[in-house]
Design an enzyme around this catalytic site. Structure first.
Site, mmCIF file in Angstrom:
data_model
loop_
_atom_site.group_PDB
_atom_site.id
_atom_site.type_symbol
_atom_site.label_atom_id
_atom_site.label_comp_id
_atom_site.label_asym_id
_atom_site.label_seq_id
_atom_site.Cartn_x
_atom_site.Cartn_y
_atom_site.Cartn_z
ATOM 1 C CE LYS A 106 -2.584 0.431 -0.118
ATOM 2 N NZ LYS A 106 -2.587 0.549 1.283
ATOM 3 C CB SER A 120 -4.830 3.932 2.515
ATOM 4 O OG SER A 120 -3.684 3.537 2.178
ATOM 5 C CB SER A 122 -5.228 0.937 4.963
ATOM 6 O OG SER A 122 -5.303 2.620 4.804
HETATM 7 N N1 GLN Z 1 -6.597 6.258 7.226
HETATM 8 C C1 GLN Z 1 -5.621 6.258 8.066
HETATM 9 C C2 GLN Z 1 -4.013 7.389 7.840
HETATM 10 O O1 GLN Z 1 -4.726 7.807 7.170
HETATM 11 C C3 GLN Z 1 -5.166 5.010 7.420
HETATM 12 C C4 GLN Z 1 -4.090 4.156 6.288
HETATM 13 C C5 GLN Z 1 -4.101 3.589 6.411
HETATM 14 O O2 GLN Z 1 -4.134 2.526 7.665
HETATM 15 N N2 GLN Z 1 -2.788 3.522 5.875
HETATM 16 O O3 GLN Z 1 -3.162 7.114 7.984
#
Ligand code: GLN
Length: 485
Positions: free
Chosen positions: A79, A154, A178
């Site tokens: 990532k 994400s 994410s």
């Molecule tokens: N969707 C969550 C957020 O927007 C989690 C994102 C993540 O785990 N990096 O914060």
């Protein structure tokens, strides 16, 4: 069958048996990326030259029998918020468009030392803030099962890369879901380890008390193998725990007979997609057939989790992202008349969602509102932790859905941040509590979108978690499925 259809463990075995070289495997993936990725956009950057150099080195290492590990010569995707020396690490942000870190994240160093080959860096929501990759500064990733839909986020690029066989496996990061949510939407396995199990050194910070790096893989054994490589205490991360790292593959086939599995009633709420509900119920029934005991449990503070998460995470983000001012960090806007203009123009490089979160977090931390918002969120966090602690007095694992619906359409939630945040309702509690969780494919909706089963374990019980996930996967019939393309 192409080598790209294999699991990482299978590739490892083929390399060990001398059936294929790392250069051949790496080239096969690079070729597939070149033809398939333009229609998916899982990758932000592909690194053919460095990958082939690493592959050649891995082949030499095998030829000499020198320091060979299970992952020597096996390609991987990272990532793009995980630092890799010399390779662009943008966090999908215009702010870091040209950032090439002068150092490796600990996970990257561990992978390199073990001889893994880095294929490239995958797409994400800018600074990991989002649930769909639509917040990427460089365009969204498409779900390989249905390219009109989001892959989740994400870590959507990593999820899509594994699903579309553009990498045998990948690393993601999980602050509020994410890893697990894109894994569920892409039909792959995604493991969020216990907070402190894997070093965060070199992971670009979003919410430092919540962030954790973990594997996204085509099956459970691959997740165990990758966790073996990346887990362990690291003096460079003061929140990394000094606990022994077991071999997560050992005993993975021990089964679930007698295991007590809790079904939190708050996770099967009205309004969730009926197909998701039925599919997850069926998966839990399958665990029961395998000998697990299933009990209904309660995690009573679940309904406060989204609010507590979006206050804590944005508060930490506003502090973490303060460093991007064009002085030491961030892409400085040139030709400014004075320092204020330079700051203003530089900070305008952030996308809308990142700006929204910086404002929310700054507000929650500001003098008049700290007690009402930030401190309150910490108190709720403690209550949520206690919910899990209480539950784990009577059960060994918790089973739940990962997401309330299958992957939504691109654009469906972009105008309504709140509905996007609500998609995280089943994942954020785990980060607030710090425990480990895994998403395992457990079926498909009627329009053929993958659905995930979430299993949750107490702290540092990933071995138990993986054992249950493996037992389920072995009989469920959804292992290793990839969309045909
Ligand atoms: N969707 C969550 C957020 O927007 C989690 C994102 C993540 O785990 N990096 O914060």
């Amino acid at each position: 069958m192409s080598v790209c259809d294999k699991s990482a463990l299978e590739i490892s075995e083929m390399l060990a048996a001398g059936q294929i070289s790392s250069v051949e495997v790496t080239q096969a993936y690079l070729d597939r990326i070149a033809t398939v990725d333009p229609g998916i956009h899982a990758y932000l950057h592909i690194c053919p030259e460095t990958a082939l150099t690493q592959a050649r080195q891995a082949d030499e290492r095998r030829a000499q029998g020198d320091g060979v590990t299970a992952v020597t010569g096996v390609p991987i995707a990272l990532k793009d918020n995980i630092c890799a020396r010399g390779l662009r690490t943008t966090c999908a942000s215009r702010m870091l468009e040209n950032f090439r870190p002068p150092y490796d994240a600990t996970v990257t160093a561990r992978l390199r030392n073990a001889g893994a080959v880095i294929l490239g860096k995958t797409n994400l929501d800018e600074f990991a803030m989002g649930s769909s990759t639509e917040n990427s500064g460089f365009g969204p990733t498409l779900n390989p099962w249905d390219t009109e839909r989001i892959p989740g986020g994400s870590s959507g690029g990593s999820g899509a890369a594994v699903a579309a066989a553009l990498a045998p496996w990948a690393l993601g990061s999980d602050t509020g879901g994410s890893i697990r949510q894109p894994a569920a939407h892409c039909g792959v396995v995604g493991l969020k380890p216990t907070y402190g199990r894997v070093s965060r050194y070199g992971l670009v910070a979003y919410g430092s008390s919540l962030d954790q790096i973990g594997p996204m893989t085509i099956d459970v054994k691959d997740a165990a193998l990758l966790l073996n490589v990346i887990a362990g205490h690291d003096p460079m991360d003061s929140t990394s725990h000094d606990v022994p790292t077991p071999d997560f593959l050992e005993g993975i086939d021990g089964g679930v007979a007698g295991m007590r599995i809790g079904m939190p009633k708050e996770y099967f709420t009205e309004g969730m997609d009926p197909e998701v509900e039925q599919t997850v119920h069926a998966a839990i029934a399958a665990l029961k057939n395998l000998g697990a005991e299933v009990h209904e449990i309660s995690l009573p503070h679940t309904r406060y989790a989204i609010a507590a998460y979006y206050v804590s995470a944005t508060a930490e983000a506003s502090s973490n992202l303060a460093r991007y001012d064009g002085v030491q960090y961030g892409e400085r806007e040139p030709d400014c008349k004075n320092i204020i203009e330079m700051y203003t123009k530089t900070r305008a490089r952030f996308g809308d969602e990142v700006k929204r979160r910086i404002m929310l977090g700054t507000y929650a931390l500001s003098a008049g509102f700290y007690d009402a918002y930030y401190l309150k969120s910490l108190k709720v966090r403690t209550l949520i932790q206690k919910d899990f602690l209480n539950a784990f007095e009577s059960v060994d694992l918790i089973a739940a859905p990962v997401t309330p619906t299958p992957a939504f359409r691109l654009g469906e939630n972009t105008d309504d941040p709140l509905s996007m945040y609500l998609a995280d309702v089943f994942t954020v509690s785990l980060n607030l509590a710090g425990y480990a969780g895994v998403s395992v494919p457990c079926g498909f909706s009627s329009n053929h979108l993958p659905i995930g089963l979430q299993l949750i374990s107490p702290a540092f019980e990933e071995a138990r978690l993986l054992r249950a996930a493996y037992a389920y996967e072995a009989t469920a019939g959804f292992k290793g499925l990839r969309p045909v393309r």
